[in-house]
Design an enzyme around this catalytic site. Structure first.
Site, PDB file in Angstrom:
ATOM      1  N   ARG A 121       2.154  35.319 -50.509  1.00  0.00           N
ATOM      2  CA  ARG A 121       3.573  35.502 -50.190  1.00  0.00           C
ATOM      3  C   ARG A 121       4.347  36.121 -51.350  1.00  0.00           C
ATOM      4  O   ARG A 121       5.305  36.867 -51.122  1.00  0.00           O
ATOM      5  CB  ARG A 121       4.186  34.166 -49.781  1.00  0.00           C
ATOM      6  CG  ARG A 121       3.787  33.805 -48.358  1.00  0.00           C
ATOM      7  CD  ARG A 121       4.366  32.506 -47.904  1.00  0.00           C
ATOM      8  NE  ARG A 121       4.230  32.385 -46.451  1.00  0.00           N
ATOM      9  CZ  ARG A 121       4.279  31.241 -45.784  1.00  0.00           C
ATOM     10  NH1 ARG A 121       4.470  30.105 -46.440  1.00  0.00           N
ATOM     11  NH2 ARG A 121       4.154  31.221 -44.481  1.00  0.00           N
TER      12      ARG A 121
ATOM     13  N   LYS B 288      -2.067  20.812 -32.586  1.00  0.00           N
ATOM     14  CA  LYS B 288      -1.291  20.139 -31.548  1.00  0.00           C
ATOM     15  C   LYS B 288      -0.868  21.028 -30.380  1.00  0.00           C
ATOM     16  O   LYS B 288      -0.309  22.094 -30.582  1.00  0.00           O
ATOM     17  CB  LYS B 288      -0.019  19.528 -32.161  1.00  0.00           C
ATOM     18  CG  LYS B 288      -0.339  18.280 -32.973  1.00  0.00           C
ATOM     19  CD  LYS B 288       0.774  17.938 -33.908  1.00  0.00           C
ATOM     20  CE  LYS B 288       1.769  16.976 -33.304  1.00  0.00           C
ATOM     21  NZ  LYS B 288       2.949  16.839 -34.168  1.00  0.00           N
TER      22      LYS B 288
ATOM     23  N   GLY C  30       0.558  30.131 -40.539  1.00  0.00           N
ATOM     24  CA  GLY C  30       0.209  29.950 -41.946  1.00  0.00           C
ATOM     25  C   GLY C  30      -1.251  29.590 -42.124  1.00  0.00           C
ATOM     26  O   GLY C  30      -1.954  30.172 -42.964  1.00  0.00           O
TER      27      GLY C  30
ATOM     28  N   GLY D 130       5.753  29.678 -37.543  1.00  0.00           N
ATOM     29  CA  GLY D 130       6.767  29.147 -36.633  1.00  0.00           C
ATOM     30  C   GLY D 130       7.693  30.237 -36.129  1.00  0.00           C
ATOM     31  O   GLY D 130       8.024  30.306 -34.937  1.00  0.00           O
TER      32      GLY D 130
END
Ligand code: ADP
Ligand code: MG
Length: 392
Positions: free
Chosen positions: A35, A200, A349, A373
């Site tokens: 990053r 999830k 990520g 996200g």
């Protein structure tokens, strides 16, 4: 959205740059500086144009408290090394030390503020608190540039409120991310195959819901596949299972587009030297956890991917962090990387980290999104506050 060039001559102007410098740390050391490297072009562009660059970013989740182990000082040092020039660390977050350090910047100089999330105003749900903090950030600069795509889905002071206070533009990273994601939502070339994994189902329900009508195939692996397998009536043993999502998975299965694993790698526990076994999904032992997709599933997914013209992949196929459970993620990554002439986008990520950790070669994908996200929310069709504010 305006670009940096649209802001005109920046010589002598103070530019507040929101960057994504949220790197993984282990014992205070940066384990992956991807990053920081991704932020270099915009910093070089601004400094090269004579701006006085004030970089702001967050690191981890300090929750409004000063946590020395989450200081941006080591990140600032690494940034300086990569830029090949001195970068000043101001020592506080838009406090007196920052005001002073910014006041001493010359044209083309670069300074980095302390971790934005040391100040509770950054992520506050209270608009007044957020605006007060944003005003202090804005006071350090004449213009604002956002190049932190990974944060644009957050209504945070440095992402949203400050853009309302200063002339603003989107950096090249943000522009590039949006351009690629737009191609996934506006008339993508077919076949369009989406691969989802990760831990999830509940994290990904919204994106499955909005993507399913538009895709030709949805391949599901990772921890989330067990809730789908349960919806098909399988006993998943000790694997991850979200009982309250079984009904939603059943509905997704009705689309006829979902492809599930046929075999899985099971073990009594997650550990690097545990004994593993490959079993059919109909034969998962009660005392075992499914921790990766099996080799027949990798073959199946490779076949489903063959000929795809557009691919979006989010979420590892197994617990890739440990060698015994990395083969599924490696196999699927290789299958996507091997596609020629297709638009291949990786979001998330952990998925991006898996590609680097497994040494797949980032350049073999069209685009690796820096924001997991944010890219999922974009694909869901949600309004991202940090983008909407830049469009004004
Ligand atoms: P991303 O960050 O790419 O969006 P997620 O955060 O959704 O991905 O999920 C990543 C995590 O999912 C990884 O830490 C990985 O170990 C975990 N995971 C993958 N497969 C399984 C599994 N079968 N059981 C438990 N965890 C899993
Ligand atoms: Mg993740």
């Amino acid at each position: 959205m305006k670009t940096v060039t649209d802001l005109g001559d920046l010589t002598g102007r103070r530019v507040l740059l929101r960057a994504d410098l949220n790197v993984p740390l282990q014992d205070g050391r940066i384990t992956d500086d991807g990053r920081i490297r991704a932020s270099l072009p915009v910093i070089e562009q601004l400094a090269g144009g004579g701006a006085r660059v004030v970089v702001c970013a967050h690191l981890g989740r300090p929750k409004g408290e000063v946590r020395p182990e989450l200081s941006l000082r080591p990140v600032t040092e690494r940034l300086g090394e990569l830029l090949g020039r001195a970068v000043r660390f101001t020592g506080d977050v838009a406090g007196p030390a920052s005001t002073e350090a910014v006041g001493r910047l010359g044209d083309g100089d670069v300074a980095v503020l302390e971790n934005l999330r040391f100040d509770a105003g950054e992520t506050s749900k209270d608009e007044t608190a957020r605006r007060e903090f944003a005003a202090r950030l804005a006071a350090l600069a004449d213009v604002y540039v956002d190049d932190a795509f990974g944060a644009v889905h957050r209504k945070h002071a440095s992402v949203y409120d400050v853009a309302r206070l200063l002339p603003h533009a989107a950096g090249a990273l943000v522009q590039q991310e949006v351009a690629v994601l737009r191609r996934l939502t506006q008339d993508p070339d077919r076949p369009y195959v989406v691969v989802l994994g990760g831990s999830k189902v509940s994290d990904k329900l919204a994106v499955i819901d909005s993507l399913l009508p538009h895709v030709d195939r949805l391949l599901v692996g990772g921890g989330m596949c067990f809730t789908f397998l349960a919806a098909q009536g399988h006993d998943v043993g000790g694997s991850l299972l979200e009982a309250d999502q079984v009904e939603a998975c059943r509905r997704f299965l009705d689309s006829g587009k979902v492809v599930l694993p046929v075999d899985v790698v099971v073990a009594p526990d997650v550990s690097p030297d545990v004994a593993t076994e490959v079993v059919d999904v109909g034969a998962i032992p009660t005392a075992r956890k499914g921790l990766d997709i099996g080799p027949r599933t990798v073959d199946l997914f490779r076949d489903e991917l063959a000929g795809a013209r557009t691919v979006f992949w989010n979420g590892p196929m197994g617990v890739f962090e440990q060698a015994p459970f990395a083969a599924g993620t490696r196999g699927v990554a290789e299958a996507i990387a091997a596609l020629t002439g297709a638009l291949t986008v990786v979001g998330g990520g952990d998925s991006a980290a898996a590609i680097r950790l497994l040494g797949i070669g980032e350049q073999r994908f069209t685009h690796i999104s820096t924001g997991g996200g944010a890219s999922l929310e974009y694909l869901e069709g949600a309004t991202l506050p940090g983008l909407a504010v830049l469009e004004d």
